[in-house]
Design a protein around this motif. Structure first.
Motif, mmCIF file in Angstrom:
data_model
loop_
_atom_site.group_PDB
_atom_site.id
_atom_site.type_symbol
_atom_site.label_atom_id
_atom_site.label_comp_id
_atom_site.label_asym_id
_atom_site.label_seq_id
_atom_site.Cartn_x
_atom_site.Cartn_y
_atom_site.Cartn_z
ATOM 1 N N PRO A 1 0.916 -1.345 -0.039
ATOM 2 C CA PRO A 1 0.019 0.031 -0.065
ATOM 3 C C PRO A 1 0.873 1.253 0.102
ATOM 4 O O PRO A 1 1.841 1.328 0.727
ATOM 5 N N LEU A 2 0.403 2.111 -0.894
ATOM 6 C CA LEU A 2 1.227 3.549 -0.805
ATOM 7 C C LEU A 2 0.311 4.613 -0.354
ATOM 8 O O LEU A 2 -0.791 4.810 -0.882
ATOM 9 N N ARG A 3 0.614 5.410 0.626
ATOM 10 C CA ARG A 3 -0.176 6.288 1.309
ATOM 11 C C ARG A 3 0.264 7.743 1.018
ATOM 12 O O ARG A 3 1.653 7.798 0.927
ATOM 13 N N VAL A 4 -0.503 8.719 0.521
ATOM 14 C CA VAL A 4 -0.330 9.906 0.130
ATOM 15 C C VAL A 4 0.799 10.544 1.216
ATOM 16 O O VAL A 4 1.963 11.322 1.062
ATOM 17 N N ASP A 5 0.559 10.399 2.572
ATOM 18 C CA ASP A 5 1.297 11.097 3.549
ATOM 19 C C ASP A 5 2.709 10.389 3.731
ATOM 20 O O ASP A 5 3.607 11.345 3.934
ATOM 21 N N GLU A 6 2.921 9.320 3.458
ATOM 22 C CA GLU A 6 4.066 8.551 3.329
ATOM 23 C C GLU A 6 5.004 9.206 2.200
ATOM 24 O O GLU A 6 6.135 9.389 2.344
ATOM 25 N N ARG B 1 -1.778 18.313 -4.657
ATOM 26 C CA ARG B 1 -2.061 19.417 -6.165
ATOM 27 C C ARG B 1 -0.901 19.277 -6.876
ATOM 28 O O ARG B 1 -0.902 19.339 -8.126
ATOM 29 N N THR B 2 0.245 19.363 -6.312
ATOM 30 C CA THR B 2 1.409 19.259 -7.184
ATOM 31 C C THR B 2 1.950 18.013 -8.144
ATOM 32 O O THR B 2 2.301 18.207 -9.192
ATOM 33 N N PHE B 3 1.294 16.842 -7.342
ATOM 34 C CA PHE B 3 1.499 15.569 -7.988
ATOM 35 C C PHE B 3 0.664 15.519 -9.322
ATOM 36 O O PHE B 3 1.070 15.222 -10.368
ATOM 37 N N LYS B 4 -0.834 16.056 -9.146
ATOM 38 C CA LYS B 4 -1.468 16.237 -10.323
ATOM 39 C C LYS B 4 -1.125 17.091 -11.375
ATOM 40 O O LYS B 4 -0.989 16.792 -12.502
ATOM 41 N N ARG B 5 -0.239 18.256 -11.144
ATOM 42 C CA ARG B 5 0.330 19.131 -12.070
ATOM 43 C C ARG B 5 1.351 18.606 -12.692
ATOM 44 O O ARG B 5 1.575 18.441 -13.985
ATOM 45 N N THR B 6 2.214 17.669 -11.946
ATOM 46 C CA THR B 6 3.200 17.159 -12.476
ATOM 47 C C THR B 6 3.101 15.870 -13.584
ATOM 48 O O THR B 6 3.763 15.764 -14.558
ATOM 49 N N PHE B 7 2.153 14.890 -12.921
ATOM 50 C CA PHE B 7 2.087 13.948 -13.674
ATOM 51 C C PHE B 7 0.727 13.758 -14.369
ATOM 52 O O PHE B 7 0.304 12.601 -15.059
ATOM 53 N N PHE C 1 -2.821 11.273 -7.804
ATOM 54 C CA PHE C 1 -1.726 10.030 -7.181
ATOM 55 C C PHE C 1 -2.361 8.785 -7.272
ATOM 56 O O PHE C 1 -1.827 7.620 -7.868
ATOM 57 N N SER C 2 -3.585 8.517 -6.648
ATOM 58 C CA SER C 2 -4.117 7.361 -6.986
ATOM 59 C C SER C 2 -4.378 6.729 -8.086
ATOM 60 O O SER C 2 -4.218 5.397 -8.294
ATOM 61 N N LYS C 3 -4.912 7.572 -9.042
ATOM 62 C CA LYS C 3 -5.204 6.975 -10.451
ATOM 63 C C LYS C 3 -3.758 6.717 -11.211
ATOM 64 O O LYS C 3 -3.799 5.538 -11.683
ATOM 65 N N TYR C 4 -2.797 7.431 -10.888
ATOM 66 C CA TYR C 4 -1.650 7.040 -11.346
ATOM 67 C C TYR C 4 -1.019 5.706 -10.859
ATOM 68 O O TYR C 4 -0.345 4.760 -11.870
ATOM 69 N N VAL C 5 -1.126 5.576 -9.542
ATOM 70 C CA VAL C 5 -0.592 4.271 -8.838
ATOM 71 C C VAL C 5 -1.272 3.294 -9.419
ATOM 72 O O VAL C 5 -0.985 2.053 -9.935
ATOM 73 N N MET C 6 -2.795 3.435 -9.704
ATOM 74 C CA MET C 6 -3.659 2.105 -10.164
ATOM 75 C C MET C 6 -3.130 1.850 -11.617
ATOM 76 O O MET C 6 -2.985 0.662 -11.871
#
Length: 178
Positions: free
Chosen positions: A84-89, A103-109, A113-118
Protein backbone atom coordinates in the motif's frame (compact mmCIF):
# COMPACT_ATOMS: atom_id res chain seq x y z
CA UNK A 1 21.86 50.07 -25.78
CA UNK A 2 25.48 49.21 -25.40
CA UNK A 3 26.71 45.72 -26.35
CA UNK A 4 28.18 43.42 -23.69
CA UNK A 5 31.57 44.53 -22.38
CA UNK A 6 34.60 43.27 -24.21
CA UNK A 7 37.41 41.37 -22.56
CA UNK A 8 40.34 43.54 -21.46
CA UNK A 9 43.90 42.47 -22.12
CA UNK A 10 45.55 43.38 -18.80
CA UNK A 11 49.07 43.58 -20.28
CA UNK A 12 48.32 46.19 -22.95
CA UNK A 13 45.06 47.53 -21.46
CA UNK A 14 43.36 47.13 -24.84
CA UNK A 15 39.92 45.69 -25.39
CA UNK A 16 39.79 42.54 -27.48
CA UNK A 17 36.65 40.79 -28.69
CA UNK A 18 35.66 37.86 -26.48
CA UNK A 19 33.75 34.65 -27.23
CA UNK A 20 30.49 36.09 -25.90
CA UNK A 21 30.54 39.21 -28.08
CA UNK A 22 28.77 37.71 -31.10
CA UNK A 23 25.60 36.68 -29.21
CA UNK A 24 25.69 39.89 -27.18
CA UNK A 25 25.98 42.00 -30.32
CA UNK A 26 23.12 40.10 -31.99
CA UNK A 27 20.93 40.64 -28.94
CA UNK A 28 21.85 44.34 -28.72
CA UNK A 29 21.11 44.84 -32.43
CA UNK A 30 17.77 43.04 -32.08
CA UNK A 31 16.79 45.18 -29.12
CA UNK A 32 17.62 48.33 -31.06
CA UNK A 33 15.74 47.26 -34.20
CA UNK A 34 12.95 49.72 -34.93
CA UNK A 35 9.34 48.38 -35.00
CA UNK A 36 9.11 48.27 -38.82
CA UNK A 37 12.09 45.89 -38.80
CA UNK A 38 10.63 43.37 -36.34
CA UNK A 39 11.30 40.41 -38.62
CA UNK A 40 15.03 41.18 -38.69
CA UNK A 41 15.03 41.64 -34.91
CA UNK A 42 13.26 38.31 -34.44
CA UNK A 43 15.78 36.61 -36.75
CA UNK A 44 18.66 38.08 -34.74
CA UNK A 45 17.12 36.90 -31.47
CA UNK A 46 16.52 33.44 -32.92
CA UNK A 47 20.18 33.26 -33.93
CA UNK A 48 21.51 34.65 -30.63
CA UNK A 49 19.53 32.57 -28.13
CA UNK A 50 21.14 29.20 -29.00
CA UNK A 51 24.58 30.84 -28.87
CA UNK A 52 23.90 32.21 -25.40
CA UNK A 53 22.61 28.81 -24.27
CA UNK A 54 25.66 27.09 -25.79
CA UNK A 55 23.33 25.20 -28.10
CA UNK A 56 21.57 23.45 -25.22
CA UNK A 57 17.81 23.43 -25.21
CA UNK A 58 16.66 23.41 -21.60
CA UNK A 59 13.04 22.71 -20.81
CA UNK A 60 11.44 25.45 -18.79
CA UNK A 61 10.12 24.11 -15.51
CA UNK A 62 6.79 25.71 -14.67
CA UNK A 63 4.77 24.41 -11.73
CA UNK A 64 4.79 20.89 -10.41
CA UNK A 65 7.65 19.10 -8.74
CA UNK A 66 11.23 19.75 -9.72
CA UNK A 67 12.46 17.13 -12.21
CA UNK A 68 14.66 15.43 -9.60
CA UNK A 69 11.70 15.15 -7.22
CA UNK A 70 9.51 13.75 -10.00
CA UNK A 71 12.14 11.09 -10.80
CA UNK A 72 12.49 10.23 -7.11
CA UNK A 73 8.72 9.86 -6.70
CA UNK A 74 8.35 7.78 -9.86
CA UNK A 75 11.15 5.45 -8.79
CA UNK A 76 9.75 5.06 -5.27
CA UNK A 77 6.25 4.31 -6.55
CA UNK A 78 7.47 1.77 -9.12
CA UNK A 79 9.63 0.00 -6.54
CA UNK A 80 6.80 -0.21 -4.00
CA UNK A 81 3.78 -1.14 -6.12
CA UNK A 82 3.43 -4.42 -4.24
CA UNK A 83 2.48 -2.70 -0.99
CA UNK A 84 0.00 0.00 0.00
CA UNK A 85 1.18 3.50 -0.88
CA UNK A 86 -0.24 6.31 1.24
CA UNK A 87 -0.17 9.94 0.20
CA UNK A 88 1.27 11.13 3.51
CA UNK A 89 4.17 8.65 3.34
CA UNK A 90 5.04 9.51 -0.25
CA UNK A 91 4.67 13.25 0.45
CA UNK A 92 7.25 12.86 3.22
CA UNK A 93 9.81 11.75 0.59
CA UNK A 94 9.79 15.23 -0.91
CA UNK A 95 9.09 16.96 2.42
CA UNK A 96 5.76 18.57 1.59
CA UNK A 97 2.32 18.40 3.17
CA UNK A 98 -0.14 15.81 1.83
CA UNK A 99 -2.46 18.50 0.43
CA UNK A 100 0.36 20.31 -1.38
CA UNK A 101 1.67 16.94 -2.57
CA UNK A 102 -1.71 16.01 -4.07
CA UNK A 103 -2.06 19.29 -5.98
CA UNK A 104 1.53 19.29 -7.19
CA UNK A 105 1.51 15.59 -8.09
CA UNK A 106 -1.52 16.13 -10.32
CA UNK A 107 0.17 19.12 -11.98
CA UNK A 108 3.38 17.15 -12.56
CA UNK A 109 2.01 13.74 -13.65
CA UNK A 110 -1.26 15.05 -15.15
CA UNK A 111 -3.39 12.72 -13.05
CA UNK A 112 -4.18 12.24 -9.38
CA UNK A 113 -1.82 10.14 -7.25
CA UNK A 114 -4.30 7.27 -6.76
CA UNK A 115 -5.07 7.00 -10.49
CA UNK A 116 -1.36 7.11 -11.37
CA UNK A 117 -0.57 4.31 -8.90
CA UNK A 118 -3.51 2.20 -10.10
CA UNK A 119 -2.47 2.65 -13.73
CA UNK A 120 1.06 1.44 -12.91
CA UNK A 121 -0.35 -1.53 -10.95
CA UNK A 122 -2.56 -2.57 -13.84
CA UNK A 123 0.34 -2.20 -16.29
CA UNK A 124 2.45 -4.42 -14.06
CA UNK A 125 -0.40 -6.95 -13.84
CA UNK A 126 -0.71 -6.96 -17.62
CA UNK A 127 3.03 -7.57 -17.97
CA UNK A 128 3.00 -10.39 -15.39
CA UNK A 129 -0.02 -12.01 -17.01
CA UNK A 130 1.66 -11.88 -20.40
CA UNK A 131 5.17 -13.02 -19.43
CA UNK A 132 4.72 -15.37 -16.46
CA UNK A 133 2.64 -18.38 -15.49
CA UNK A 134 1.97 -17.09 -11.98
CA UNK A 135 -1.59 -17.63 -10.75
CA UNK A 136 -3.83 -14.59 -11.09
CA UNK A 137 -4.19 -14.34 -7.29
CA UNK A 138 -0.38 -14.06 -6.99
CA UNK A 139 -0.31 -11.45 -9.74
CA UNK A 140 -2.90 -9.43 -7.82
CA UNK A 141 -0.82 -9.53 -4.63
CA UNK A 142 2.40 -8.74 -6.53
CA UNK A 143 0.71 -5.60 -7.84
CA UNK A 144 -0.44 -4.40 -4.42
CA UNK A 145 -4.10 -5.28 -4.89
CA UNK A 146 -6.19 -6.86 -2.16
CA UNK A 147 -7.17 -10.07 -3.96
CA UNK A 148 -8.01 -11.65 -7.31
CA UNK A 149 -11.57 -10.23 -7.55
CA UNK A 150 -10.14 -6.74 -6.97
CA UNK A 151 -7.69 -7.23 -9.85
CA UNK A 152 -10.38 -8.75 -12.06
CA UNK A 153 -12.79 -5.85 -11.49
CA UNK A 154 -10.16 -3.14 -12.15
CA UNK A 155 -8.52 -4.99 -15.05
CA UNK A 156 -11.87 -5.55 -16.78
CA UNK A 157 -12.79 -1.89 -16.31
CA UNK A 158 -9.44 -0.72 -17.76
CA UNK A 159 -8.89 -3.20 -20.61
CA UNK A 160 -12.39 -4.50 -21.36
CA UNK A 161 -11.57 -8.16 -20.62
CA UNK A 162 -10.86 -10.11 -17.43
CA UNK A 163 -7.24 -11.06 -16.63
CA UNK A 164 -7.64 -14.72 -17.63
CA UNK A 165 -8.97 -13.82 -21.08
CA UNK A 166 -6.15 -11.29 -21.49
CA UNK A 167 -3.60 -13.95 -20.59
CA UNK A 168 -5.02 -16.44 -23.11
CA UNK A 169 -5.05 -13.84 -25.89
CA UNK A 170 -1.66 -12.24 -25.21
CA UNK A 171 0.56 -14.89 -23.63
CA UNK A 172 4.13 -14.82 -24.79
CA UNK A 173 5.23 -18.39 -25.45
CA UNK A 174 8.58 -19.01 -23.82
CA UNK A 175 10.94 -20.83 -26.12
CA UNK A 176 12.75 -23.75 -24.55
CA UNK A 177 16.48 -23.87 -25.02
CA UNK A 178 17.36 -27.16 -26.55
Amino acid sequence: MEPAPLLIDTASRTRTPGPTDAPANLLADALQAPPPNQAAGRAQLTTAVPLVNNGLERPIHVGGFAPFHARRLKTHIEENLDRPLRVDEVAALVRVSPSYFSRTFKRTFRQPFSKYVMTLRLERARMLLTHTDRPICEVALACGLADQPHLTRLFHRQYGVPPRAWRRAHRVVAQKAG
